[in-house]
Enzyme design. Sequence first.
Site, mmCIF file in Angstrom:
data_model
loop_
_atom_site.group_PDB
_atom_site.id
_atom_site.type_symbol
_atom_site.label_atom_id
_atom_site.label_comp_id
_atom_site.label_asym_id
_atom_site.label_seq_id
_atom_site.Cartn_x
_atom_site.Cartn_y
_atom_site.Cartn_z
ATOM 1 N N ARG A 56 66.481 75.433 3.461
ATOM 2 C CA ARG A 56 65.140 74.933 3.067
ATOM 3 C C ARG A 56 64.459 75.906 2.109
ATOM 4 N NH1 ARG A 56 61.796 70.740 5.452
ATOM 5 N NH2 ARG A 56 63.282 69.265 6.275
ATOM 6 N N ILE A 92 55.455 74.131 5.613
ATOM 7 C CA ILE A 92 55.840 75.537 5.527
ATOM 8 C C ILE A 92 56.174 75.903 4.079
ATOM 9 C CG2 ILE A 92 56.544 75.674 7.941
ATOM 10 C CD1 ILE A 92 59.437 75.261 7.109
ATOM 11 N N ASP A 93 56.071 74.945 3.173
ATOM 12 C CA ASP A 93 56.277 75.251 1.749
ATOM 13 C C ASP A 93 55.011 75.901 1.176
ATOM 14 O OD1 ASP A 93 54.425 73.250 0.569
ATOM 15 O OD2 ASP A 93 55.849 71.753 1.275
ATOM 16 N N HIS A 108 51.845 75.791 10.962
ATOM 17 C CA HIS A 108 53.241 75.883 11.423
ATOM 18 C C HIS A 108 54.019 77.011 10.753
ATOM 19 C CE1 HIS A 108 53.234 71.433 12.972
ATOM 20 N NE2 HIS A 108 52.619 72.269 13.772
ATOM 21 N N THR A 177 51.446 62.605 7.228
ATOM 22 C CA THR A 177 51.950 63.175 8.482
ATOM 23 C C THR A 177 52.192 62.061 9.490
ATOM 24 O OG1 THR A 177 51.511 64.719 10.285
ATOM 25 C CG2 THR A 177 49.567 63.818 9.160
HETATM 26 P P1 OAD Z 1 57.269 63.905 9.184
HETATM 27 O O1 OAD Z 1 58.555 64.000 8.447
HETATM 28 O O2 OAD Z 1 57.320 63.711 10.641
HETATM 29 O O3 OAD Z 1 56.407 62.703 8.604
HETATM 30 C C1 OAD Z 1 56.172 62.537 7.239
HETATM 31 C C2 OAD Z 1 55.161 61.419 7.083
HETATM 32 O O4 OAD Z 1 54.851 61.315 5.695
HETATM 33 C C3 OAD Z 1 55.656 60.046 7.524
HETATM 34 O O5 OAD Z 1 54.635 59.436 8.306
HETATM 35 C C4 OAD Z 1 55.877 59.282 6.219
HETATM 36 O O6 OAD Z 1 55.558 57.903 6.343
HETATM 37 C C5 OAD Z 1 54.901 59.962 5.292
HETATM 38 N N1 OAD Z 1 55.317 59.981 3.895
HETATM 39 C C6 OAD Z 1 56.561 60.197 3.396
HETATM 40 N N2 OAD Z 1 56.538 60.208 2.059
HETATM 41 C C7 OAD Z 1 55.250 59.993 1.690
HETATM 42 C C8 OAD Z 1 54.582 59.888 0.427
HETATM 43 N N3 OAD Z 1 55.236 60.016 -0.727
HETATM 44 N N4 OAD Z 1 53.254 59.657 0.432
HETATM 45 C C9 OAD Z 1 52.566 59.522 1.592
HETATM 46 N N5 OAD Z 1 53.149 59.608 2.794
HETATM 47 C C10 OAD Z 1 54.463 59.844 2.858
HETATM 48 O O7 OAD Z 1 56.417 65.193 8.780
HETATM 49 P P2 OAD Z 1 55.188 65.880 9.523
HETATM 50 O O8 OAD Z 1 54.273 64.887 10.113
HETATM 51 O O9 OAD Z 1 54.641 66.887 8.596
HETATM 52 O O10 OAD Z 1 56.955 71.208 12.420
HETATM 53 O O11 OAD Z 1 55.940 66.645 10.678
HETATM 54 C C11 OAD Z 1 55.192 67.405 11.567
HETATM 55 C C12 OAD Z 1 55.959 68.618 12.002
HETATM 56 O O12 OAD Z 1 57.219 68.235 12.536
HETATM 57 C C13 OAD Z 1 56.358 69.543 10.870
HETATM 58 O O13 OAD Z 1 55.335 70.429 10.496
HETATM 59 C C14 OAD Z 1 57.482 70.303 11.465
HETATM 60 C C15 OAD Z 1 58.228 69.176 12.130
HETATM 61 O O14 OAD Z 1 58.912 69.517 13.228
HETATM 62 C C16 OAD Z 1 57.571 72.359 12.675
HETATM 63 O O15 OAD Z 1 58.563 72.730 12.073
HETATM 64 C C17 OAD Z 1 56.920 73.153 13.745
#
Ligand code: OAD
Length: 234
Positions: A56, A92-93, A108, A177
């Site tokens: 990553r 984390i980016d 995170h 998210t």
């Molecule tokens: P997820 O991968 O769980 O979710 C990404 C969300 O972004 C989804 O709801 C998609 O529908 C939406 N999405 C994708 N592409 C998009 C776009 N171009 N425009 C708008 N929305 C879009 O990511 P997070 O919710 O960030 O934690 O995940 C939460 C945490 O889970 C992360 O921080 C990480 C992971 O485990 C740790 O590593 C502790």
Amino acid sequence: MNKVVVLTGAGISQESGIRTFRGEDGLWEGYAVEDVATPQAFKINPDLVLEFYNQRRAALLDKNIVPNAAHIALCEFESKFSGEFVLITQNIDNLHERAGSKNILHMHGELLKVRSEETGEVFEWKEDLHRKSHPQNREDLVGTMRPHIVWFGEAPFEMITIEHALRDCDLFVAIGTSGVVYPAAGLVHSTPKHCRRVEINLEQTPVSPHFHEKRQGRASSEVPQFFQEILNSL
Ligand code: OAD
């Protein structure tokens, strides 16, 4: 409107070419993130966990990975808005920093940092991290280094500052998210009654019902449009 708090997730960086955690591109070598991003996994198979973050980190440092219009719009809003602006990110980016955002809370952790489990010291890190890696001139830290990332089961960073920021915010916007990882998914509940809550995402999430408004679409188009509307309305 005096205070705006934004929460971002992997979806805001997806259009910059960074993989999300739970989408179609979510699996890594057949593993779900919940199986790699844990202290237990690091204990049992440190090489696997380090490799996950090494890949990553290398991907983030690719010269083609740059902030997109959504990151830039948040920076522009922060610089034009006369009230208080807080950007909470689960990412984390470093794309918010590179877009120019200032008041960022990385709940995170950060991919380009490592820390010693023994001393708690944090160091900038752009190389691969291996079991024997150590910061320059710090041979004493060999065997103690880990990614500066919050793993499942660990407490997110900055929670007191985050809860404090949410307590009196007037607008809360959650962008990209999935609303399944707590406590981030529950931050919407810490906003006050009068607060306008807006969710920007490609799809519905389990926490969508807790928002007043839903902007469905890509972050790169929805975020600039939404924040321009806010500036126009002030
Ligand atoms: P997820 O991968 O769980 O979710 C990404 C969300 O972004 C989804 O709801 C998609 O529908 C939406 N999405 C994708 N592409 C998009 C776009 N171009 N425009 C708008 N929305 C879009 O990511 P997070 O919710 O960030 O934690 O995940 C939460 C945490 O889970 C992360 O921080 C990480 C992971 O485990 C740790 O590593 C502790």
